[in-house]
Design a protein around this motif. Structure first.
Motif, PDB file in Angstrom:
ATOM      1  N   ARG A  62      40.254  43.411  36.238  1.00  8.25           N
ATOM      2  CA  ARG A  62      39.918  44.738  36.778  1.00  8.25           C
ATOM      3  C   ARG A  62      39.221  44.607  38.134  1.00  8.25           C
ATOM      4  NH1 ARG A  62      37.525  48.743  32.601  1.00  8.25           N
ATOM      5  NH2 ARG A  62      38.304  50.164  34.178  1.00  8.25           N
ATOM      6  N   TRP A  63      38.321  43.630  38.266  1.00  9.68           N
ATOM      7  CA  TRP A  63      37.650  43.412  39.545  1.00  9.68           C
ATOM      8  C   TRP A  63      38.675  43.069  40.622  1.00  9.68           C
ATOM      9  CZ3 TRP A  63      37.248  39.740  43.269  1.00  9.68           C
ATOM     10  CH2 TRP A  63      36.219  39.883  44.191  1.00  9.68           C
ATOM     11  N   ALA A  64      39.600  42.184  40.286  1.00  5.92           N
ATOM     12  CA  ALA A  64      40.619  41.754  41.248  1.00  5.92           C
ATOM     13  C   ALA A  64      41.488  42.922  41.701  1.00  5.92           C
ATOM     14  CB  ALA A  64      41.483  40.651  40.637  1.00  5.92           C
ATOM     15  N   ALA A  65      41.829  43.818  40.780  1.00  9.47           N
ATOM     16  CA  ALA A  65      42.676  44.966  41.118  1.00  9.47           C
ATOM     17  C   ALA A  65      42.018  45.848  42.173  1.00  9.47           C
ATOM     18  CB  ALA A  65      42.981  45.778  39.862  1.00  9.47           C
ATOM     19  N   GLU A  72      46.403  38.122  47.720  1.00  8.12           N
ATOM     20  CA  GLU A  72      45.212  37.350  47.346  1.00  8.12           C
ATOM     21  C   GLU A  72      45.158  37.122  45.834  1.00  8.12           C
ATOM     22  OE1 GLU A  72      41.986  38.737  50.758  1.00  8.12           O
ATOM     23  OE2 GLU A  72      42.352  40.046  49.033  1.00  8.12           O
ATOM     24  N   ARG A  73      45.492  38.152  45.080  1.00  8.84           N
ATOM     25  CA  ARG A  73      45.488  38.015  43.619  1.00  8.84           C
ATOM     26  C   ARG A  73      46.488  36.964  43.165  1.00  8.84           C
ATOM     27  NH1 ARG A  73      45.172  44.019  43.733  1.00  8.84           N
ATOM     28  NH2 ARG A  73      47.376  44.078  43.180  1.00  8.84           N
ATOM     29  N   LYS A  75      47.475  34.366  44.617  1.00  7.54           N
ATOM     30  CA  LYS A  75      47.078  33.004  44.992  1.00  7.54           C
ATOM     31  C   LYS A  75      45.767  32.563  44.336  1.00  7.54           C
ATOM     32  CE  LYS A  75      49.455  33.283  49.425  1.00  7.54           C
ATOM     33  NZ  LYS A  75      49.281  33.479  50.872  1.00  7.54           N
ATOM     34  N   ALA A  76      45.116  33.466  43.620  1.00  4.18           N
ATOM     35  CA  ALA A  76      43.839  33.160  42.979  1.00  4.18           C
ATOM     36  C   ALA A  76      44.070  32.440  41.651  1.00  4.18           C
ATOM     37  CB  ALA A  76      43.060  34.452  42.735  1.00  4.18           C
ATOM     38  N   THR A  77      43.000  31.832  41.133  1.00  7.99           N
ATOM     39  CA  THR A  77      43.042  31.144  39.845  1.00  7.99           C
ATOM     40  C   THR A  77      41.960  31.701  38.943  1.00  7.99           C
ATOM     41  OG1 THR A  77      43.863  29.104  40.863  1.00  7.99           O
ATOM     42  CG2 THR A  77      42.849  28.897  38.682  1.00  7.99           C
ATOM     43  N   VAL A  78      42.313  31.946  37.693  1.00  5.16           N
ATOM     44  CA  VAL A  78      41.340  32.342  36.675  1.00  5.16           C
ATOM     45  C   VAL A  78      41.066  31.127  35.801  1.00  5.16           C
ATOM     46  CG1 VAL A  78      40.875  33.797  34.659  1.00  5.16           C
ATOM     47  CG2 VAL A  78      42.040  34.762  36.661  1.00  5.16           C
ATOM     48  N   TRP A  94      49.599  42.281  34.613  1.00  2.61           N
ATOM     49  CA  TRP A  94      49.742  43.582  35.270  1.00  2.61           C
ATOM     50  C   TRP A  94      49.104  43.582  36.648  1.00  2.61           C
ATOM     51  CZ3 TRP A  94      53.452  46.308  33.764  1.00  2.61           C
ATOM     52  CH2 TRP A  94      53.740  46.539  32.418  1.00  2.61           C
ATOM     53  N   VAL A  95      47.959  42.900  36.800  1.00  2.87           N
ATOM     54  CA  VAL A  95      47.255  42.858  38.073  1.00  2.87           C
ATOM     55  C   VAL A  95      47.911  41.875  39.042  1.00  2.87           C
ATOM     56  CG1 VAL A  95      45.014  42.225  39.098  1.00  2.87           C
ATOM     57  CG2 VAL A  95      45.090  43.649  37.072  1.00  2.87           C
ATOM     58  N   GLY A  96      48.675  40.929  38.518  1.00  8.67           N
ATOM     59  CA  GLY A  96      49.373  39.966  39.371  1.00  8.67           C
ATOM     60  C   GLY A  96      48.536  38.780  39.792  1.00  8.67           C
TER      61      GLY A  96
END
Length: 160
Positions: A62-65, A72-73, A75-78, A94-96
């Motif tokens: 949700r923060w990323a969205a 940017e999303r 290319k990011a890593t969780v 869903w956020v990608g």
């Protein structure tokens, strides 16, 4: 392939899971890292109040969205102490968001909880790949999974 940077972020996830445990919550922690290696946001479980949707992976999605562009999303890593549940995996998809790296798997968690005699959840534990596709996924990490198991053991021993 897990590298030194991955291990550093996963260890932080375990620290966050310890924080959750200290606060009386289920021990899960997650960190969102940008493509250039900056930690953008981190969180731990907040389900002790009764809202079982308050998972850190969901909060990070949700923060990323709200705070990141789609590029940017992607290319990011969780990083997370435990593999995403289906709800969190779907939010991730869903956020990608990009790559997912976890210390312990859902399969391991199910086995550990069974060994501890913990009642099964109503929500099925599914591998992330059963929920979303086209996402790079790495985990579990055996040398860290044991630490996660011990946190879950501590949580459920307190509840007995």
């Amino acid at each position: 392939m897990i590298n030194h940077s991955d291990l550093k972020h996963l260890k932080r996830c375990i620290e966050l899971a310890k924080t959750a445990l200290e606060l009386g919550d289920e021990p899960f922690g997650s960190v969102l890292v940008s493509a250039n290696g900056d930690v953008l946001v981190e969180d731990h479980n907040h389900v002790a109040g009764g809202d079982h949707t308050q998972h850190p992976e969901f909060a990070l999605a949700r923060w990323a969205a709200v705070n990141m562009t789609p590029d940017e999303r992607g290319k990011a890593t969780v990083y997370t102490s435990g593999e995403h549940c289906p709800m969190c995996a779907a939010a991730h998809g869903w956020v990608g968001l990009g790559r997912i790296v976890y210390a312990s798997s859902s399969e391991q968690l199910v086995q550990w909880l069974s060994e501890m005699g913990v009642h099964k959840s109503r929500v099925r534990n599914l591998p992330i790949q059963e929920v979303i596709r086209d996402t790079a996924i790495d985990g579990p990490v055996p040398e860290l999974a044991e630490q996660v198991r011990q946190l879950h053991r501590q949580f459920y021993e307190k509840r007995r």
